[in-house]
Design an enzyme around this catalytic site. Structure first.
Site, mmCIF file in Angstrom:
data_model
loop_
_atom_site.group_PDB
_atom_site.id
_atom_site.type_symbol
_atom_site.label_atom_id
_atom_site.label_comp_id
_atom_site.label_asym_id
_atom_site.label_seq_id
_atom_site.Cartn_x
_atom_site.Cartn_y
_atom_site.Cartn_z
ATOM 1 N N GLN A 99 0.853 -1.191 0.000
ATOM 2 C CA GLN A 99 0.000 0.000 0.000
ATOM 3 C C GLN A 99 0.885 1.237 0.000
ATOM 4 O O GLN A 99 1.258 1.758 1.048
ATOM 5 C CB GLN A 99 -0.942 0.010 1.202
ATOM 6 C CG GLN A 99 -1.949 1.136 1.087
ATOM 7 C CD GLN A 99 -3.017 1.081 2.135
ATOM 8 O OE1 GLN A 99 -3.158 0.143 2.888
ATOM 9 N NE2 GLN A 99 -3.814 2.140 2.176
ATOM 10 N N PHE A 100 1.209 1.718 -1.200
ATOM 11 C CA PHE A 100 2.128 2.841 -1.328
ATOM 12 C C PHE A 100 1.561 4.111 -0.701
ATOM 13 O O PHE A 100 2.314 4.995 -0.294
ATOM 14 C CB PHE A 100 2.514 3.070 -2.794
ATOM 15 C CG PHE A 100 1.485 3.814 -3.605
ATOM 16 C CD1 PHE A 100 1.602 5.176 -3.796
ATOM 17 C CD2 PHE A 100 0.409 3.154 -4.176
ATOM 18 C CE1 PHE A 100 0.660 5.871 -4.542
ATOM 19 C CE2 PHE A 100 -0.530 3.827 -4.920
ATOM 20 C CZ PHE A 100 -0.408 5.200 -5.106
ATOM 21 N N THR A 101 0.257 4.212 -0.558
ATOM 22 C CA THR A 101 -0.328 5.427 0.003
ATOM 23 C C THR A 101 0.050 5.641 1.467
ATOM 24 O O THR A 101 -0.040 6.762 1.971
ATOM 25 C CB THR A 101 -1.865 5.433 -0.138
ATOM 26 O OG1 THR A 101 -2.406 4.309 0.554
ATOM 27 C CG2 THR A 101 -2.287 5.400 -1.595
#
Length: 146
Positions: free
Chosen positions: A78-80
């Site tokens: 989850q790059f966010t």
């Protein structure tokens, strides 16, 4: 590397209506990779994921780790999580690793986890995923490996 971990009764990840990862009791870890992360961060984050004491002992105190309980570990990229949210009304992503770098180090974390833990499931890197979970507690923690 950073991870938002949740102690779960169960969790699963779907991609295009197909379940690609599922666990019963254990940890769901949403994982973000930051620029400059590498082997040391992957090793340290795994150590924390497996060793962090978030499961109840016989007295109900959080004294047991995932390694001790043998529960499932569901790793979801989850790059966010690595977004810069300090100002404005829209996140910036210069604080997240580039996709190729993020995928490399997320995959290395998965590889290490599968060597050391018997029950590892994953989402699908870069895919639009639907993550479902039953948070047990609720118990949620933010972990960092620098």
């Amino acid at each position: 590397m950073i991870a938002l971990i949740q102690r779960v009764a169960e969790a699963r990840v779907e991609v295009e209506n197909e379940i690609v990862g599922r666990i019963g009791s254990g940890l769901l870890a949403l994982v973000g990779v930051q620029p400059g992360d590498g082997e040391a961060q992957a090793q340290r984050l795994l150590e924390r994921l497996l060793g962090y004491r978030v499961f109840g002992d016989a007295d109900g105190k959080m004294n047991l780790s995932l390694a001790q309980t043998g529960g499932g570990l569901l790793l979801v990229s989850q790059f966010t999580l690595a977004a810069d949210t300090r100002s404005g009304m829209r996140p910036g992503f210069s604080t997240a690793a580039a996709p190729a770098e993020g995928e490399r180090w997320f995959n290395r974390l998965v590889e290490l986890a599968k060597i050391r833990h018997p029950a590892v499931e994953i989402g699908r890197f870069g895919a639009h995923m639907k993550v479902s979970l039953v948070n047990d507690g609720p118990v949620t923690f933010w972990l960092e490996a620098r």
